[in-house]
Design an enzyme around this catalytic site. Sequence first.
Site: not given
Length: 302
Positions: A1-2
């Site tokens: 999750m960026c």
Amino acid sequence: MCGIVGLFLKDEALRPDLGRLLSEMLVTMTDRGPDSAGIAIYGAETPGRTKITVQSPAPARDFPGLAEALAAATGSAVEIARRDTHGVLTVAEDAAAAVRAALTTVAPEVRVMGVGAAVEIFKEVGKPADVVRRFGVAAMAGTHGIGHTRMATESAVTTLGAHPFSTGPDQCLVHNGSLSNHNNVRRVLRHRGARFETENDSEVAAAYLTDAMAGGRDLGAALAGALADLDGFFTFVVGTRSGFGVLRDPIACKPAVMAETDAYVAFGSEYRALAGLPGIETARVWEPEPATVYFWDHARAA
């Protein structure tokens, strides 16, 4: 999750605010990835000159006298503008390759972050607010830029593992997602001469685009090829000298939202990254379609 952000300015009056707007967008995405962060700014060009953004793990050791040492080694004038752990070398366009080669002996621990007439790439370990403050990004002007805040899942938290990754002169990539076949692609690209400095799958994506374009494909064709050759979940945002592009994988499970007005085109992993932009209330807001290449280009608009 960026977290990914991108901002392409149509209105020249907004160009002095590019760094500030992009910084605010990136900081809003902090909880999507607090490990490291980076921004690519496409700013003013000087005819006949190239910028080489470099990073040092020990800038107090490596940067003093670096410009003079490179000039002595290459016989070409070199200027350096220091920004914390990074420096922007400005050299004659026809001397850029020689300066890059000289770096390996003059300052072997200095790493090249990006090269081009317009782009400057700044990235470090830490939260976005700290990273953009250290480099003074809010004061930077330009035509467009992209940014990334990382939550490391498949490789170490390091400066080199942070995004953006350079994919060629004035070109770089940020990535949200995970590639399932990056080890196989890495092996193929190594056989073709590619070199890798991290285990990050995003570096493989950047190398893939570089290799595809070296083989004669334009950026649009290279991105389209990624849909067939790269497996996994991904959203790519790519910056070029005159524009930026967006591509989501065919499933498009990673969040993405775009907004466009007469003044700008903006991308964010979530809408809240765009909520502070001027005129967002009247913007056309949409979710980019899966397996579709989007691109905005100043050169075409001119």
